[in-house]
Design an enzyme around this catalytic site. Sequence first.
Site, mmCIF file in Angstrom:
data_model
loop_
_atom_site.group_PDB
_atom_site.id
_atom_site.type_symbol
_atom_site.label_atom_id
_atom_site.label_comp_id
_atom_site.label_asym_id
_atom_site.label_seq_id
_atom_site.Cartn_x
_atom_site.Cartn_y
_atom_site.Cartn_z
ATOM 1 C CD GLU A 40 -2.492 1.207 2.770
ATOM 2 O OE1 GLU A 40 -2.900 0.153 3.285
ATOM 3 O OE2 GLU A 40 -2.604 2.314 3.328
ATOM 4 N NE ARG A 44 0.295 7.644 5.942
ATOM 5 C CZ ARG A 44 0.317 6.689 6.849
ATOM 6 N NH1 ARG A 44 1.380 6.548 7.607
ATOM 7 N NH2 ARG A 44 -0.698 5.902 7.005
ATOM 8 C CE LYS A 128 -5.659 2.021 7.147
ATOM 9 N NZ LYS A 128 -4.376 2.189 6.451
#
Length: 211
Positions: A40, A44, A128
Amino acid sequence: MNLLDTIRAVSIVPVVALPEPGHAVPLAKALVDGELPIAEVTFRTPAAAEGIRLMTRECPDMLVGAGTVLTTAQVDAAMDAGAAFIVAPGFDPVVVDYCLERSIPVMPGVCTASELTQAVLRELPAVKFFPAEAMGGLKTLKSLAAPFRPMDFMVTGGLSMDNMAPYLAWDRILAIGGSWMVKKQLLADRDFDRVRELAAEAVQAVRALRS
Ligand code: 3PG
């Protein structure tokens, strides 16, 4: 094999913040060599989209998702780069519905019954649970999930080799995610050998737990 089955087969997802696109291919190769062909790649850092593009182009065996996707523009950038799925830390209905309208696999973050309700109403197959350990871990997740129809969970936030076993013992856990095998310092040092070792160690542990 469909996407969720593929993720379940691996059961562990490295959560990556790429310092720069140049790290993408050596990192992907280290993960593939460690028999962990999945990542993943989070938005960021500004390297995310280009990193996803390079990983999917140079390492076609890798399953690459985009993480920390906060806007529809980032969904577009991730999909244009070749991402196979979208992950977000929270539940933003705008982003989730944008993905659903386009048949883009999306796993939004949930940690409350209200957020889980939103996911259930949209018939999402998986979400998630984040930040897992800080929210009370497996005990909290099982209590949250109890009133709802069966749904699979990717669990991240504070997970490591030391605490992943109970999560992986529950069949509703699609996979656990974590950054421990792709830590910021390892990437900054370009220590891809260590990444490969940590990935291989994690895969071995997961196989033993899920066999
Ligand atoms: C995530 O975005 O999924 C988490 O930040 C990963 O959590 P960790 O860094 O505690 O493994």
